[in-house]
Motif scaffolding. Structure first.
Motif, PDB file in Angstrom:
ATOM      1  N   GLN A 242       0.850  -1.188   0.000  1.00 50.41           N
ATOM      2  CA  GLN A 242       0.000   0.000   0.000  1.00 50.41           C
ATOM      3  C   GLN A 242       0.890   1.245   0.000  1.00 50.41           C
ATOM      4  O   GLN A 242       1.338   1.710   1.040  1.00 50.41           O
ATOM      5  CB  GLN A 242      -0.931   0.018   1.215  1.00 50.41           C
ATOM      6  N   SER A 244       0.177   4.384  -0.936  1.00 47.67           N
ATOM      7  CA  SER A 244      -0.519   5.638  -0.638  1.00 47.67           C
ATOM      8  C   SER A 244      -0.006   6.779  -1.517  1.00 47.67           C
ATOM      9  O   SER A 244       0.340   7.865  -1.035  1.00 47.67           O
ATOM     10  CB  SER A 244      -0.363   5.995   0.848  1.00 47.67           C
ATOM     11  N   ASP A 246      -0.408   9.778  -3.983  1.00 51.81           N
ATOM     12  CA  ASP A 246      -1.410  10.795  -4.266  1.00 51.81           C
ATOM     13  C   ASP A 246      -1.905  10.649  -5.703  1.00 51.81           C
ATOM     14  O   ASP A 246      -1.122  10.405  -6.627  1.00 51.81           O
ATOM     15  CB  ASP A 246      -0.827  12.186  -4.039  1.00 51.81           C
ATOM     16  N   GLN A 247      -3.210  10.844  -5.882  1.00 50.38           N
ATOM     17  CA  GLN A 247      -3.797  10.620  -7.201  1.00 50.38           C
ATOM     18  C   GLN A 247      -3.218  11.556  -8.257  1.00 50.38           C
ATOM     19  O   GLN A 247      -3.010  11.159  -9.402  1.00 50.38           O
ATOM     20  CB  GLN A 247      -5.316  10.781  -7.132  1.00 50.38           C
ATOM     21  N   ALA A 425      -8.022   6.284  -3.808  1.00 53.11           N
ATOM     22  CA  ALA A 425      -7.413   7.591  -3.549  1.00 53.11           C
ATOM     23  C   ALA A 425      -8.236   8.724  -4.162  1.00 53.11           C
ATOM     24  O   ALA A 425      -8.122   9.877  -3.733  1.00 53.11           O
ATOM     25  CB  ALA A 425      -5.989   7.629  -4.097  1.00 53.11           C
ATOM     26  N   GLY A 428     -10.409  10.286  -1.249  1.00 56.92           N
ATOM     27  CA  GLY A 428      -9.857  10.853  -0.036  1.00 56.92           C
ATOM     28  C   GLY A 428     -10.381  10.173   1.219  1.00 56.92           C
ATOM     29  O   GLY A 428     -10.857   9.038   1.197  1.00 56.92           O
ATOM     30  N   ARG A 429     -10.332  10.898   2.319  1.00 59.58           N
ATOM     31  CA  ARG A 429     -10.799  10.358   3.606  1.00 59.58           C
ATOM     32  C   ARG A 429     -12.282  10.690   3.760  1.00 59.58           C
ATOM     33  O   ARG A 429     -12.681  11.591   4.505  1.00 59.58           O
ATOM     34  CB  ARG A 429      -9.961  10.928   4.744  1.00 59.58           C
ATOM     35  N   ASN A 457      -4.329   3.585  -1.361  1.00 63.25           N
ATOM     36  CA  ASN A 457      -4.211   4.368  -0.121  1.00 63.25           C
ATOM     37  C   ASN A 457      -5.072   3.779   0.990  1.00 63.25           C
ATOM     38  O   ASN A 457      -5.411   4.459   1.938  1.00 63.25           O
ATOM     39  CB  ASN A 457      -4.611   5.818  -0.369  1.00 63.25           C
ATOM     40  N   LEU A 475      -6.739   3.846   6.007  1.00 59.60           N
ATOM     41  CA  LEU A 475      -6.635   4.867   4.968  1.00 59.60           C
ATOM     42  C   LEU A 475      -5.365   5.697   5.138  1.00 59.60           C
ATOM     43  O   LEU A 475      -5.009   6.090   6.263  1.00 59.60           O
ATOM     44  CB  LEU A 475      -7.846   5.796   5.016  1.00 59.60           C
ATOM     45  N   ASP A 476      -4.704   5.947   4.017  1.00 60.14           N
ATOM     46  CA  ASP A 476      -3.517   6.800   3.927  1.00 60.14           C
ATOM     47  C   ASP A 476      -2.289   6.237   4.636  1.00 60.14           C
ATOM     48  O   ASP A 476      -1.274   6.935   4.743  1.00 60.14           O
ATOM     49  CB  ASP A 476      -3.812   8.215   4.471  1.00 60.14           C
ATOM     50  N   TYR A 478       1.062   4.065   4.882  1.00 57.73           N
ATOM     51  CA  TYR A 478       2.098   3.731   3.908  1.00 57.73           C
ATOM     52  C   TYR A 478       2.861   2.521   4.429  1.00 57.73           C
ATOM     53  O   TYR A 478       3.323   2.498   5.572  1.00 57.73           O
ATOM     54  CB  TYR A 478       3.050   4.917   3.743  1.00 57.73           C
TER      55      TYR A 478
END
Length: 525
Positions: A242, A244, A246-247, A425, A428-429, A457, A475-476, A478
């Motif tokens: 994973q 993570s 950024d898109q 991703a 987002g959250r 992510n 989520l998010d 790494y």
């Protein structure tokens, strides 16, 4: 309670619409990440009372007399889908300068279309309406039918099916292995709506006793099934990556080599014991393998004997002559020789995200640019499993393919585990990734197959065939997720396939509703 019910029944005009929207929005709180399923015990009784008052004008023609019944379901659905799916618009803000104009289409337009199914649910229910338990059965049948239609019409979108509200924790997930999602949708509405009898209708005590019995059986079956679950006979060690990323960075052509290097570093950490299987998320490979043979060679150097990598990647198929070149969203298997040992293409593409439906018409509205952001892709052919080591066969499911019960169950034969690769991703959250993960877990229970989930992510996870999370990355986060996943189908004592049982549940509810309807129409309030 009777006074409250009477006020709701007599509502009209904008007040009726507003209460319907509010009830639907309240019901959305039962979905992840809130999981406040008690909200449905308020939302659905209110919907029943709204439907009680949904009488068309006696002198109106037959189709117009049905409009009030359709309207209460539509307003309820509109509130439910706006509150539950608003996060879809977040994907358009990744490149806000180009696509922010389309935000109302995602946040308002899509819920307005999906609400049509719930409008049909209340319309069908009103055709069999009565004044007791029969009308609760009618509403449950209407929603069961509507949720099935929502899963198949125009390629389908069964996201946040009502039945999921009744399955917030592992013991309450187990019944779906018997009823299937579509049966659970109907049973959930039947139980959630039963308190409406306290405010209007007959046989309130009998109805509440029946709802309590069904809820107890639902919970009791899950607890017993988990308690009696045998120890796994075999496991498969694996590492899930994973990164993570950024898109917006995924689109940066200058970052492709750095992204690939990140995957290599995470997949092959120094001094780590080799594992038979490594899994990367959806579209993890930042270029076409056919254009970068050096990337395959680098993987071949890193993969030890017997190791295999399953990676999300874009696959290109050159057209012969005048035939166009096609691109596929795929999972590719790379063996220890650095060769592509197999590939499975995505079959169920995301409308507007991976292809543009009605492209001739909608393309003129500028929607083609949205589809071309990550696509357009072509749909793959028949799906097959991939041998991943130790005699285990994996069924790859790409992104939201995991939310379709019929697709998963029809293709699960011969599989020992499911591999779901995704990239959330875009969202987002927000509640979106949590909702996606819950549906993936429910498919594991429904199919009786363990699941390895790799998300760019998050949420990446190892899940057994009972929907229990062995380990996960939030989520998010790494890093990597490493563990042993039980493989092989878990056994379920059932009278038949979940889809068949679900159809039987709908038929039984329809019978109860029809019997109630034939015994008399609702009494005047």
């Amino acid at each position: 309670m009777e006074s409250l019910a009477g006020r709701v029944i007599l509502l009209w005009g904008w007040q009726r619409a507003l209460v319907g929207v509010a009830a639907g929005a309240l019901a959305a709180l039962a979905q992840p990440p809130f999981d406040f399923f008690a909200a449905c015990f308020v939302a659905f009784p209110v919907l029943v009372w709204l439907a009680d008052g949904a009488e068309g004008a006696p002198d109106a023609r037959w189709p117009r007399r049905l409009l009030p019944a359709f309207a209460v379901g539509w307003w309820f659905g509109f509130g439910y889908f706006v509150a539950g799916l608003w996060w879809i618009g977040r994907a358009l803000l990744v490149d806000a300068e180009a696509f922010a104009w389309a935000l109302p289409l995602a946040v308002i337009g899509l819920p307005a279309v999906l609400a049509v199914f719930y409008g049909l649910a209340t319309l069908v229910a009103r055709l069999m309406w009565s004044d007791g338990i029969g009308r609760i059965a009618a509403l449950a049948f209407g929603f069961g039918l509507a949720e099935w239609l929502r899963a198949v019409v125009l390629t389908g979108f069964p996201w946040n099916a009502i039945g999921q509200a009744a399955m917030p924790v592992e013991p309450l997930m187990q019944s779906v292995a018997v009823t299937g999602l579509f049966g659970m949708n109907a049973l959930a509405v039947f139980v959630f709506a039963m308190p409406a009898l306290l405010g209007s209708g007959r046989h309130a005590h009998a109805g509440l006793a029946l709802a309590t019995l069904l809820a107890a059986l639902h919970a009791g079956y899950g607890l017993v099934r988990l308690e009696l679950a045998p120890a796994p006979e075999r496991t498969l060690a694996m590492r899930v990556v994973q990164p993570s990323i950024d898109q917006t960075r995924k689109w940066d052509t200058d970052a492709r080599d750095a992204i690939f290097a990140t995957y290599l570093d995470l997949s092959f950490p120094p001094d780590a014991a080799p594992v038979p299987l490594i899994v990367w998320p959806e579209t993890a490979v930042p270029f076409l393998f056919t254009d970068r043979p050096d990337a395959l060679a680098a993987l071949g150097e890193r993969l030890g004997e017997g190791q295999m990598l399953l990676a999300g990647a874009v696959r290109r198929e050159l057209g012969a002559g005048a035939a166009p070149t096609r691109y596929y969203n795929a999972v590719v298997a790379v063996d220890d020789a650095g060769e592509i040992a197999g590939a499975v293409d995505k079959v169920h593409l995301v409308p507007f995200g991976e292809y543009l439906p009605l492209s001739g018409l909608l393309g003129r509205l500028g929607l083609e640019e949205i589809a071309e952001t990550v696509g357009p892709f072509s749909a793959g052919g028949p799906r097959r499993t991939i041998a991943v080591g130790d005699g285990a066969n994996a069924l790859p499911l790409i992104c939201y393919e995991i939310i379709f019960p019929s697709l998963v169950l029809a293709q699960a034969a011969g599989a020992d585990l499911m591999v779901n690769v995704t990239n959330d991703a875009w969202y987002g959250r927000t509640p979106g990734p949590y909702q996606h993960f819950r549906q993936a877990r429910l498919r594991a229970v429904e199919a009786g197959l363990p699941l390895v989930r790799a998300a760019n992510n998050g949420i990446s996870a190892l899940v057994d065939g009972y929907g229990r999370v062995i380990d996960a990355l939030d989520l998010d986060a790494y890093g990597t997720l490493e563990g042993a996943l039980p493989v092989g189908r878990v056994r379920t004592l059932t009278l038949g396939p979940p889809a068949r049982n679900g159809a039987a549940i709908l038929a039984l509810l329809a019978l109860v509703a029809l019997v109630g309807s034939m015994r008399g129409r609702p009494r005047a309030n």
